[in-house]
Scaffold this motif. Structure first.
Motif, mmCIF file in Angstrom:
data_model
loop_
_atom_site.group_PDB
_atom_site.id
_atom_site.type_symbol
_atom_site.label_atom_id
_atom_site.label_comp_id
_atom_site.label_asym_id
_atom_site.label_seq_id
_atom_site.Cartn_x
_atom_site.Cartn_y
_atom_site.Cartn_z
ATOM 1 N N THR A 240 0.836 -1.208 0.000
ATOM 2 C CA THR A 240 0.000 0.000 0.000
ATOM 3 C C THR A 240 0.866 1.252 0.000
ATOM 4 O O THR A 240 0.606 2.214 -0.736
ATOM 5 N N GLN A 241 1.927 1.249 0.833
ATOM 6 C CA GLN A 241 2.830 2.406 0.881
ATOM 7 C C GLN A 241 3.529 2.617 -0.461
ATOM 8 O O GLN A 241 3.687 3.755 -0.921
ATOM 9 N N LEU A 242 3.941 1.507 -1.089
ATOM 10 C CA LEU A 242 4.602 1.612 -2.385
ATOM 11 C C LEU A 242 3.662 2.196 -3.434
ATOM 12 O O LEU A 242 4.049 3.077 -4.213
ATOM 13 N N LYS A 243 2.426 1.721 -3.420
ATOM 14 C CA LYS A 243 1.458 2.238 -4.383
ATOM 15 C C LYS A 243 1.189 3.715 -4.141
ATOM 16 O O LYS A 243 1.102 4.514 -5.078
ATOM 17 N N ARG A 244 1.078 4.094 -2.850
ATOM 18 C CA ARG A 244 0.856 5.502 -2.521
ATOM 19 C C ARG A 244 2.046 6.356 -2.972
ATOM 20 O O ARG A 244 1.882 7.449 -3.512
ATOM 21 N N ALA A 245 3.269 5.842 -2.760
ATOM 22 C CA ALA A 245 4.471 6.580 -3.173
ATOM 23 C C ALA A 245 4.541 6.705 -4.692
ATOM 24 O O ALA A 245 4.918 7.748 -5.229
ATOM 25 N N GLN A 246 4.157 5.624 -5.402
ATOM 26 C CA GLN A 246 4.154 5.681 -6.866
ATOM 27 C C GLN A 246 3.143 6.693 -7.368
ATOM 28 O O GLN A 246 3.422 7.437 -8.318
ATOM 29 N N ASN A 247 1.960 6.740 -6.753
ATOM 30 C CA ASN A 247 0.961 7.740 -7.139
ATOM 31 C C ASN A 247 1.464 9.157 -6.852
ATOM 32 O O ASN A 247 1.248 10.086 -7.641
ATOM 33 N N LYS A 248 2.153 9.303 -5.708
ATOM 34 C CA LYS A 248 2.707 10.615 -5.344
ATOM 35 C C LYS A 248 3.765 11.043 -6.359
ATOM 36 O O LYS A 248 3.813 12.209 -6.770
ATOM 37 N N PHE A 249 4.611 10.101 -6.775
ATOM 38 C CA PHE A 249 5.627 10.413 -7.769
ATOM 39 C C PHE A 249 4.984 10.765 -9.110
ATOM 40 O O PHE A 249 5.427 11.689 -9.802
ATOM 41 N N LYS A 250 3.913 10.048 -9.459
ATOM 42 C CA LYS A 250 3.204 10.346 -10.705
ATOM 43 C C LYS A 250 2.611 11.748 -10.669
ATOM 44 O O LYS A 250 2.700 12.504 -11.641
ATOM 45 N N GLU A 251 2.004 12.115 -9.525
ATOM 46 C CA GLU A 251 1.433 13.454 -9.389
ATOM 47 C C GLU A 251 2.524 14.523 -9.449
ATOM 48 O O GLU A 251 2.347 15.570 -10.086
ATOM 49 N N ALA A 252 3.678 14.256 -8.791
ATOM 50 C CA ALA A 252 4.782 15.221 -8.817
ATOM 51 C C ALA A 252 5.323 15.389 -10.230
ATOM 52 O O ALA A 252 5.644 16.509 -10.656
ATOM 53 N N SER A 253 5.427 14.279 -10.978
ATOM 54 C CA SER A 253 5.910 14.352 -12.360
ATOM 55 C C SER A 253 4.954 15.157 -13.219
ATOM 56 O O SER A 253 5.366 15.984 -14.035
ATOM 57 N N GLU A 254 3.639 14.927 -13.025
ATOM 58 C CA GLU A 254 2.637 15.663 -13.803
ATOM 59 C C GLU A 254 2.680 17.144 -13.452
ATOM 60 O O GLU A 254 2.604 18.011 -14.337
ATOM 61 N N LYS A 255 2.820 17.458 -12.172
ATOM 62 C CA LYS A 255 2.906 18.861 -11.754
ATOM 63 C C LYS A 255 4.172 19.498 -12.306
ATOM 64 O O LYS A 255 4.155 20.656 -12.739
ATOM 65 N N PHE A 256 5.272 18.767 -12.284
ATOM 66 C CA PHE A 256 6.532 19.276 -12.831
ATOM 67 C C PHE A 256 6.368 19.629 -14.309
ATOM 68 O O PHE A 256 6.829 20.661 -14.772
ATOM 69 N N ARG A 257 5.650 18.759 -15.047
ATOM 70 C CA ARG A 257 5.447 19.009 -16.474
ATOM 71 C C ARG A 257 4.507 20.182 -16.716
ATOM 72 O O ARG A 257 4.791 21.075 -17.504
ATOM 73 N N ILE A 258 3.358 20.189 -15.984
ATOM 74 C CA ILE A 258 2.337 21.206 -16.227
ATOM 75 C C ILE A 258 2.815 22.594 -15.828
ATOM 76 O O ILE A 258 2.591 23.572 -16.535
ATOM 77 N N GLU A 259 3.494 22.712 -14.702
ATOM 78 C CA GLU A 259 3.851 24.022 -14.181
ATOM 79 C C GLU A 259 5.167 24.566 -14.750
ATOM 80 O O GLU A 259 5.757 25.478 -14.217
ATOM 81 N N GLY A 260 5.623 24.007 -15.829
ATOM 82 C CA GLY A 260 6.754 24.614 -16.519
ATOM 83 C C GLY A 260 8.095 24.046 -16.156
ATOM 84 O O GLY A 260 9.122 24.596 -16.566
ATOM 85 N N GLY A 261 8.135 22.995 -15.389
ATOM 86 C CA GLY A 261 9.416 22.442 -14.987
ATOM 87 C C GLY A 261 10.227 21.950 -16.171
ATOM 88 O O GLY A 261 11.426 22.175 -16.252
ATOM 89 N N LYS A 262 9.545 21.305 -17.116
ATOM 90 C CA LYS A 262 10.236 20.782 -18.283
ATOM 91 C C LYS A 262 10.806 21.923 -19.124
ATOM 92 O O LYS A 262 11.932 21.860 -19.602
ATOM 93 N N ILE A 263 10.003 22.976 -19.278
ATOM 94 C CA ILE A 263 10.474 24.119 -20.070
ATOM 95 C C ILE A 263 11.652 24.783 -19.367
ATOM 96 O O ILE A 263 12.633 25.184 -19.990
ATOM 97 N N ALA A 264 11.541 24.899 -18.020
ATOM 98 C CA ALA A 264 12.635 25.511 -17.275
ATOM 99 C C ALA A 264 13.907 24.684 -17.423
ATOM 100 O O ALA A 264 15.003 25.229 -17.506
ATOM 101 N N ALA A 265 13.760 23.359 -17.445
ATOM 102 C CA ALA A 265 14.916 22.491 -17.602
ATOM 103 C C ALA A 265 15.570 22.698 -18.966
ATOM 104 O O ALA A 265 16.765 22.481 -19.140
ATOM 105 N N GLU A 266 14.780 23.126 -19.955
ATOM 106 C CA GLU A 266 15.298 23.350 -21.301
ATOM 107 C C GLU A 266 15.550 24.827 -21.566
ATOM 108 O O GLU A 266 15.708 25.243 -22.701
#
Length: 661
Positions: A240-266
């Motif tokens: 359960t903890q692993l699944k919760r952590a994976q969902n948290k990582f997925k949400e963080a990745s999506e937020k990183f992409r949406i809020e300009g993190g990818k563009i900032a990296a480039e």
């Protein structure tokens, strides 16, 4: 077994007393479906939790309990409008055949803000009379009707079906439920009972020294059995903890992409592209400056230059005419001088002179019609003007237009790149996004490591158990070889071997039947009936394999998300049919990710025939007006309810005989 009524009083979002008729009939006509509609967060899952809580109490696997203690869960479930003295109550009435007759039972669980002993108060009505003895043994009794282990196969939601569809191998809880549903756990239980019997006989036959050794060995066995149970429980928690952590990582990745993190990296790449574009634009502007410094500005007065060219043509014609007039005048003077030498009569000479004068006057008249001179340039200068108008200016205009178009494109690209940079996260925000993503990734890594450690712990415990069991068998053979009950111990070992063989054959037989049922159900639900010809179930881990009509394997990844969900539903349906248990089915979020054709098949073919009683908990986007009409045309709906949630009061109102339409 038939659920007939559910009563909720001050439970969750349901304030006051709410009664829901679940009887699958209307006016003595059997109709299997009870349709309950509500938006997300409106109380549908709470109804499912209420059924589970009524049946299983403290053992119930409710959606909102998580890691809460039973007392905390009960307190959390009290309606927010209830006073300190108000009672929270759940009642579930059902009918079941006892001694070939239908008998009515009513389960009542109630508690207050200060629950007695931290638990609810359980009451059971058997017919019209309270049954205290049944209430005291209720946990054992309900296991004979609807065991907790298989309840999730009959009371399930769309998320469970989604997870079951996406996993190659069913989780251990589902495997245990399948074994229970198919009766395979009875063989396992008999094997355990034989172990207990043999253990008792060993103790009875052994001398003190042998008894001490046996007790030490059995102490180790009990220790590792407990270790195995603890490891399984810990492994479930770690999963359960692993699944919760994976969902948290997925949400963080999506937020990183949406809020300009990818563009900032480039950003550095974008800055470099912007610099190149600016240099190219400046070079193009320099080209236009060079064009403007030449004859290009004359294109602004091209109409005037054309008029000037026409005027110059006229002036040159006048110059030529003036030259011709001078030549003719000189010739006429010579002619008259010559005529005087011919001694013509005065009359003829005068006529010739008059004629030449008249011609001369006419020529002068033609030349004086447009004798204004503005430019006074030469023919060579006219040629230069013609070359400018006909060749140089058109060429420079074409170059200027091409350069202008190129400049506009470059400036558009520059504007686009600068906007990308503007929407990129600031360095501070980018650092926060990066830190959040890194922490989430680290958490996933830690959870994966912990899960692997827990998995190894479980394997070690199981390996130790096998080793100690072998030691017990060896001890039996070596230390108690000559005792009178040797025959019983050896016979028990033979029986265990026979039981293992019996279990394998029983499993094979049950699974063969289950494979046929699942295949039939899946092909019945699919709109592409030629996609899968046969479904095969692994005897060890109950994973599903698919084969086409030619006997070739069909990889599960070739199935769409909707087809995978139909396969999971067909699996549950086939299990229910093979088990022979006549139990109600309740489905929360039944049509999550299905397309229109699969929805149609499920509505027409599954819901009306899945069981004698089917409770559907749906949003307005699942059972829509179209699906509602289909079910009504099949006379499949006994009752329908609408759950209306008031977000301001955080209360849900139950409207009978209503749906969204």
């Amino acid at each position: 077994m038939i659920f007939t009524e559910l009563v909720l009083e001050n439970f969750g979002p349901y304030a006051g007393k709410n009664i829901i008729n679940l009887r699958p009939e209307t006016e003595d006509n059997h109709r299997p479906i009870i349709l309950i509609g509500g938006m997300n967060g409106g109380g549908k899952t709470t109804l499912m939790d209420a059924i589970r809580l009524a049946l299983y109490g403290q053992r119930a696997q409710c959606s909102t309990r998580n890691n809460l203690s039973y007392t905390d869960f009960l307190l959390q479930a009290i309606n927010n409008q209830a006073t300190f003295k108000d009672i929270t109550r759940i009642e579930l009435a059902f009918e079941h055949i006892v001694d070939d007759q239908w008998q009515t039972f009513r389960i009542s669980r109630q508690w207050t803000n200060n629950p007695k002993d931290g638990k609810d108060t359980l009451g059971i009505l058997n017919g019209e009379w309270p049954d205290t003895a049944l209430a005291n043994t209720w946990d054992e009794y309900i296991e004979t009707l609807l065991p907790l282990g298989i309840s999730n196969l009959f009371l399930f939601d769309g998320e469970q079906v989604k997870e079951l569809a996406e996993q190659d191998t069913p989780p251990q809880s589902v495997i245990d439920a399948i074994q229970s549903l198919l009766g395979l756990e009875l063989v396992e239980r008999l094997a355990v009972d034989l172990e207990v019997l043999v253990s008792r006989k060993r103790k009875a036959l052994a001398n003190k020294s042998q008894l001490k050794n046996l007790e030490e060995i059995e102490g180790k066995l009990n220790h590792y059995n407990q270790e195995e149970a603890d490891a399984k429980q810990a492994q479930a928690s770690l999963q359960t903890q692993l699944k919760r952590a994976q969902n948290k990582f997925k949400e963080a990745s999506e937020k990183f992409r949406i809020e300009g993190g990818k563009i900032a990296a480039e950003k550095s790449n974008l800055d470099q592209q912007i610099e190149i574009l600016k240099n190219t634009i400046n070079a193009e502007k320099q080209v236009m400056i060079e064009l403007a410094s030449n004859t290009l500005p004359l294109s602004l007065i091209s109409p005037l230059l054309t008029q000037a060219k026409s005027q110059i043509d006229t002036e040159l014609q006048l110059q030529q005419a003036e030259l011709a007039r001078t030549i003719l005048e000189q010739r006429d003077q010579r002619l008259l001088s010559y005529l005087e030498t011919l001694k013509l009569t005065q009359d003829k000479f005068s006529k010739i002179q008059s004629f030449l004068k008249q011609e001369y006057d006419n020529l002068n008249q033609d030349n004086t019609l447009n004798n204004k001179t503005w430019f006074g340039i030469s023919e060579e200068e006219l040629k230069q003007l013609v070359n400018l108008l006909d060749h140089q200016l058109p060429l420079q205009l074409a170059l200027a237009q091409k350069s202008t178009k190129t400049l506009q494109q470059l400036e558009g690209e520059l504007d686009s790149k600068e906007r990308e940079v503007n929407v990129a996260a600031s360095p501070e925000d980018y650092q926060k996004l990066t830190d959040t993503l890194t922490l989430a990734q680290q958490e996933v890594g830690q959870c994966q490591s912990a899960y692997q450690v827990g998995e190894q712990r479980l394997k070690d415990a199981q390996k130790a158990i096998e080793k100690i069991k072998k030691e017990l068998r060896n001890y039996s053979e070596e230390a108690i070889d000559k005792q009178n009950n040797e025959h019983l111990i050896k016979s028990a070992a033979k029986v265990q071997n026979t039981l293992q063989l019996f279990k394998e054959r029983l499993t094979l037989k049950k699974l063969n039947k289950l494979e046929g049922e699942v295949t039939e159900c899946f092909r019945y639900l699919l709109h592409k009936s030629d996609l899968v010809h046969r479904v095969v179930i692994d005897t060890y881990n109950f994973s599903l394999s698919l084969y086409d009509p030619n006997g070739k394997s069909v990889p599960k990844h070739r199935l769409s998300a909707g087809e995978k969900q139909l396969l999971a539903i067909a699996f549950l349906w086939g299990l229910a049919r093979v088990s022979g248990r006549n139990l109600p089915i309740a489905i929360d979020t039944p049509l999550g990710r299905l397309d229109s054709s699969h929805r149609n098949n499920l509505v027409e073919r599954y819901f009306p025939t899945a069981s004698h009683q089917v409770i559907l908990l749906s949003t307005d986007t699942e059972i829509t007006q179209k699906e509602l009409q289909q079910l009504q045309e099949q006379d499949a709906i006994a009752h329908q309810y609408l759950l209306e949630y008031n977000s301001a009061q955080r209360q849900t109102t139950v409207h009978p005989n209503r749906y969204f339409w």
